[in-house]
Each structure stands twice: as structure tokens, then as C-alpha cells.
Design an enzyme around this catalytic site. Structure first.
Site, short mmCIF file in Angstrom:
data_model
loop_
_atom_site.label_atom_id
_atom_site.label_comp_id
_atom_site.label_asym_id
_atom_site.label_seq_id
_atom_site.Cartn_x
_atom_site.Cartn_y
_atom_site.Cartn_z
N ARG A 295 -7.35 -17.18 25.12
CA ARG A 295 -7.07 -17.30 23.69
C ARG A 295 -8.10 -16.53 22.87
NH1 ARG A 295 -4.99 -23.62 24.06
NH2 ARG A 295 -2.82 -23.03 24.46
N TYR A 433 2.01 -15.28 22.00
CA TYR A 433 1.66 -15.75 23.34
C TYR A 433 0.31 -16.45 23.37
CZ TYR A 433 -0.30 -10.91 24.12
OH TYR A 433 -0.96 -9.71 24.05
N GLU A 434 0.00 -17.05 24.53
CA GLU A 434 -1.18 -17.92 24.70
C GLU A 434 -1.15 -19.12 23.74
OE1 GLU A 434 -3.10 -17.78 27.12
OE2 GLU A 434 -2.55 -15.82 27.90
N GLY A 435 0.04 -19.59 23.43
CA GLY A 435 0.20 -20.70 22.49
C GLY A 435 0.39 -20.14 21.09
N GLN A 440 -1.67 -23.52 17.69
CA GLN A 440 -3.13 -23.48 17.54
C GLN A 440 -3.56 -24.26 16.30
OE1 GLN A 440 -4.90 -22.11 20.02
NE2 GLN A 440 -2.90 -21.62 20.92
#
Length: 585
Positions: A295, A433-435, A440
Site C-alpha cells: 500500500r 487496487y491494494e484496497g 482505506q
């Protein structure tokens, strides 16, 4: 137009703002390194990014990856560039020397990664995923697995991926269907399908090491029943040599809006042989070691692209003649107020984000290497708090910066010639992506603030107050101090209001999560600008100092003021919106 790494800016951060020679010199792992070495590494990284990666970026976007009968071919130039990347030792820059890494600090690595993202985002994603997989394996695997897999990964001979998402399960990992069954020889058979796997298949490395989330029989329902497995593309023999193909195959690759030279794969696992990483049913704990580092890495993607956007759009604005100047001569568009607004906005986002990335890299070094337990704990807490901010705010503002850059070029930005439209397309995915950035924001508001019993956000507030309290003879710093006092007060009061109201209004108040994260982002950016102003010393060039002061003034007058509006929006709540019938939305 070519990419020029901002070496002077990076050196300023390392030497003046964060004084890394002193702060890192107190850590045994880094005591043999000095600023001269760090500068030399950055210079070499700049040359590689400028001369090897940037020239193949355009073709990589236009050609993209190709898929044929289960195999992925990267665009021309990528395989040779990857070979040079590995031979230069770049994959192992911050790796543990015990496994063949160079042991350089993460403080330095974030700047190397920024240059790589600026020059060629698609290329950077391959080594970035390997780096994240390396850290998860190093933190949670057995000594035997570490000794077998980490050295070739740090060499770059073997690449790494993370296998989370499934066709029916995006961010809700608790409902994944991939199964694992234990074999008699302490291996596991993995069966299932993963989608959106960056670098799941490619022709760059000898082997690809997949970290795959799966569920064992009779595992608890939901996230508590997830385990993590290491699944190599090619099986690895006891002596470390490569064996037969594993039950791992690529079903297809996605055709995407951007990052076209990065292979985004559908991966099938058919009785694939895997190894448990960490404990059974504790897979998310192990995977988050990788995810949190990724992240930050994806946040740095936003910085790299915004830097590239600024360079391209500033170069164009200096050359493009249009309109009249005050002297009635034909003016370069950089003399127009709105163009200056967009250029300075890009600079403000990029330079403050870069400073925060270096701060966070420094916290990672403290967290994992400092001898004092309290220092390690505080660093870990700050990283926990700031990771969702860095991932979401770096990429939101990075995308905004790329849009500003395109707008500066007008019609020329919309066509391929100058490369701005590619930056916009490549930047968009970083918000997803990556959450996703909305997730977040929820993580920050819910877990890191409202449900946090330690009051971690107060650590951040104390650091900001310390910076505000420093005496200064710089007028720009004095003005920023005043604005930061007011901004900090409203942010603190908003955090307290959220904590007090969350128990009764938790679902509804999450509607303000993005606004709260953005307010937090502006606050920490203001903190970074204050640190930079407080670090302007006599050995810096007058032009560098003047540029810093101008950007700080713009940030103070035009950007930091957003905090007040955002915090007021958060306190309005979302009661009516959340209680409305779906048909009204």
C-alpha cells in the site's frame, strides 16, 4: 521530453529534513552507511530510470503484454531491462544481507521506487510485488523456506505475486472459495481461481512465487478461516534447483485502461503444491505484512506519476506561446495565472508526498531495526495510522496532478504525442487496487481512530505540534505555523467528535470517511511543508530556497484551507442519505 530524476530534492530530504546520516546511523544495521553512499545509490538509480526504463515506457503502453496458450510475453525491451535491473542489484536493495540483499534502509528505497514508477510504472510493478512477497515470507515462513526462496527472489531470478481476489470476492476476503488440503508430506494441495493478479505470469524471471490465500477444511467462517500458502509456478527441489511444472496456470490476461505492460492475470490452481506460511487460519495476519508495504508502494506510484506529469506539463508550458503578457508580447502559457495554479498544485502534492514517504520509510527502518522497544512500537503505530493515508491520499492527489498536467497541455494532452494521457490512465488504477481508496478511508476512520484504544492519532498530533513550536526566522514558515495551528485544532476536534458519536452512528458516519482522510492528508502535507521550510539552510542554492518558499506559500494559501471545509462536511453526517430507500439513490 525525457524524465529527469529530482535528485536535488531527494538529497534535500535525506540530508536536511530528516538528517538520515544521524537518525539511521544510530541503528546497527545501517551504521556503516553514510550520506555519500546514499547519494551515490540515488544517482545510479536515476541513471537507470532515465536511460533504461523511460525509453521503453511508451512502447510498453502501446504494445502491452500478449497472451498465448497460457504464456505471457512482455513488450520489447522489458526482458533486457529486467535483466539489467537484477544484475544491478536493484531487487535486493533493502533486502536482508543474510539472504543476499544489500541491507540498505527503506528510507532510501522509497526514493528509488519513486524514480522507477516515474520512468515506467508498468515495469516497476513486477519488482514491487516481488519485494512485498519477500517481506511476507521473511516475516512468517520457516527457516527452510526462507533459505530456499529468499535468495533467488532478492536476485530477481524468481519473482513474487499476491493472490487474494477471486471472481466473486473483491475486498471481502472472508468469502473466498480457494481450497487447501494437507498432504502427507507437509505440503498442501491448492485448488481455486484468483483474478487481477499483477505479474501472475510473465517471461521476465525463471520462476514465479505466488502467495495465495485459501481455506482449509473445517476452517472457521469468514476472515478468521483464511490461511496463506506459498505456491511456486515451478516446483523447487531440495537443493534449490527448479523441477517440474506445478499445477499453476494463467487462464487469460486483462485488457486494461492503463499499466498495459504489466500483466494482470487470471490464475488457476489445480492441485498445485503449496507450503503453509505462518499458522493455519492466520493467513490474513501474514498477508497484511505484504499488503501494508504494497500500500505504501502503490502510494509511491501516485508520487512518481505526479512528478512525471509536472515535468512534462511544465516543459510544455515554458515552450507554448499563446496570449499576451503584461508587456503585450506573445506570452508562454506559464505566465498565465491558471496554468501557474495547476503547475504549483502538482508541485505541492508531489513534494509534500515525497517528504511523507521518506518519513514513513524512516519509520519502517525504526520499526524493524531500532534497539529501543518504545521507539519500535511508536514507529509501528505511526505506520499503522499513516498507511491508509499514504495509499489513498498519495494516489488521489497523484491522479489529480496528472489531470492538471493534461489540462495544461489542452488538446495536446489528450493525444498520445506528449504522454500525459498515459499518465492519467496509469494513475487511475492506483486508486483502486491494494484496497480501494474508499476502503482505506474506512480503515482510517473506523479502525485507526474511532475504535483505537491507544489513541495512536495523538502520536501524530504531538509530532505536528513539535514542528509548529519550532522557532523560525522565515516569514513563510511563520505564516504556515499560524495556519497549521488552526488546521490542527479543527482536525483534533473532528476526530474527538467522531470518536464520541461513533458508537451510535457508526454506519452513517462512514459516509464522511473519504473527507476525513483527505483532511488528514492535507494536515500531514502541511506538517511536511513546515518541516521543509524549517530545514532551509545556507548551503542550499538561492533558486532552490526560492522555489520551496513559493510552493509553501501556495500550499498555505490555496490548499491547506481545504481542511476546514472537509471537517465541517464530516460533521454534517449522512443520516438522511443512509436512511433513504435504495430506489431514491
Amino acid at each position: 521530453m525525457s524524465y529527469q530524476a529530482p535528485i536535488e530534492e531527494m538529497g534535500f530530504l535525506l540530508k536536511h529534513v530528516f538528517n538520515v546520516e544521524q537518525t539511521l546511523g544510530q541503528i546497527d544495521s545501517f551504521s556503516d552507511f553514510d550520506l555519500e553512499l546514499y547519494s551515490a545509490v540515488l544517482e545510479e538509480a536515476a541513471k537507470f530510470s532515465e536511460n533504461v526504463l523511460f525509453p521503453i515506457n511508451r512502447n510498453g503502453d502501446e504494445v502491452g503484454c500478449t497472451f498465448n496458450n497460457g504464456f505471457v510475453t512482455t513488450p520489447n525491451g522489458f526482458k533486457q531491462a529486467y535483466k539489467e535491473y537484477c544484475e544491478g542489484g536493484w531487487q535486493g536493495t533493502s533486502g536482508d544481507p543474510e539472504y543476499g540483499g544489500q541491507g540498505l534502509p527503506k528510507t532510501l528505497h522509497v526514493l528509488i521506487e519513486e524514480m522507477t514508477f516515474s520512468a515506467n510504472t508498468s515495469f516497476c510493478l513486477y519488482p514491487s510485488l516481488t519485494n512485498g512477497a519477500y517481506h511476507a515470507i521473511r516475516a512468517h515462513a520457516t527457516d527452510t523456506i526462507k533459505a530456499t526462496y529468499l535468495p533467488p527472489m532478492l536476485e530477481g531470478r524468481w519473482a513474487g505475486t499476491m493472490g487474494l481476489t477471486e471472481p466473486h470476492a473483491g475486498s471481502d476476503l472472508g468469502i473466498i472459495k480457494t481450497k487447501a488440503a494437507k498432504n502427507e508430506n507437509d505440503t498442501y494441495s491448492i485448488n481455486g481461481t484468483k483474478i487481477f493478479i499483477t505479474g501472475g505470469e510473465h517471461d521476465l524471471s525463471e520462476n514465479i512465487i505466488h502467495l495465495v490465500l485459501a481455506k482449509l477444511p473445517d476452517a472457521p467462517a469468514g476472515p478468521k478461516g483464511i490461511s496463506l500458502f506459498l505456491v511456486p509456478k515451478l516446483k523447487v527441489k531440495q537443493d534449490g534447483s527448479l523441477g517440474e511444472a506445478n499445477g499453476v496456470s494463467c487462464g487469460s490476461i486483462e485488457h486494461k485502461m492503463g499499466i498495459k505492460a504489466s500483466a494482470t492475470c487470471v490464475m488457476n490452481f489445480d492441485n498445485a503444491e503449496g507450503y503453509l506460511i505462518g499458522s493455519e487460519n492466520r493467513g490474513l495476519n501474514a498477508m497484511f505484512t505484504m499488503m501494508n508495504l504494497e500500500r505504501l508502494s502503490i502510494g509511491i506510484q501516485g508520487i512518481g506519476l505526479s512528478e512525471m506529469s509536472y515535468q512534462l506539463s511544465r516543459s510544455y508550458a515554458l515552450e507554448r506561446k499563446q496570449g499576451k503578457s503584461e508587456s503585450a508580447n506573445l506570452a508562454s502559457i506559464i505566465e498565465h495565472a491558471d496554468v501557474r495554479r495547476m503547475l504549483l498544485e502538482q508541485r505541492c502534492y508531489t513534494e509534500s508526498a515525497r517528504a511523507l514517504a521518506v518519513f514513513m520509510g524512516n519509520q519502517i527502518d525504526l520499526q524493524y531495526h531500532h534497539s529501543d522497544e518504545t521507539t519500535r512500537e511508536n514507529a509501528a503505530n505511526l505506520m499503522s495510522l499513516l498507511t491508509p493515508v499514504a495509499k489513498a491520499f498519495f494516489t488521489d492527489k497523484g491522479f489529480d496532478a496528472c489531470n492538471h498536467g493534461l489540462q495544461v497541455l489542452g488538446g495536446h494532452g489528450y493525444i498520445r504525442e506528449w504522454g500525459l494521457e498515459q499518465l492519467v490512465r496509469d494513475a487511475k488504477i492506483a486508486q483502486i487496487y491494494e484496497g480501494t481508496n474508499g476502503i482505506q478511508a474506512q480503515d482510517l476512520l473506523v479502525r485507526k481512530v474511532c475504535l483505537d484504544k491507544q489513541g495512536i492519532i495523538n502520536l501524530l498530533y504531538e509530532l505536528i505540534k513539535e514542528e509548529i513550536a519550532k522557532p523560525t526566522l522565515i516569514d513563510e514558515a511563520s505564516l504556515l505555523q499560524q495556519q497549521m495551528i488552526a488546521s490542527l485544532e479543527i482536525h483534533e476536534s473532528t476526530s474527538l467528535w467522531l470518536i464520541e458519536n461513533f458508537a451510535e452512528r457508526s454506519y452513517e458516519l462512514q459516509g464522511g470517511a473519504v473527507d476525513y482522510l483527505h483532511a488528514t492528508g492535507y494536515l500531514v502535507y502541511g506538517w511536511m511543508w513546515l518541516k521543509m521550510l524549517n530545514s532551509l539552510e545556507s548551503d542550499l542554492s538561492p533558486e532552490f530556497v526560492a522555489r520551496k518558499k513559493l510552493a509553501a506559500v501556495y500550499f498555505n494559501q490555496q490548499i491547506l484551507t481545504n481542511i476546514n471545509q472537509l471537517c465541517n462536511k464530516v460533521k454534517q453526517g449522512y443520516k438522511e442519505v443512509m436512511s433513504a430507500d435504495n430506489s431514491l439513490i
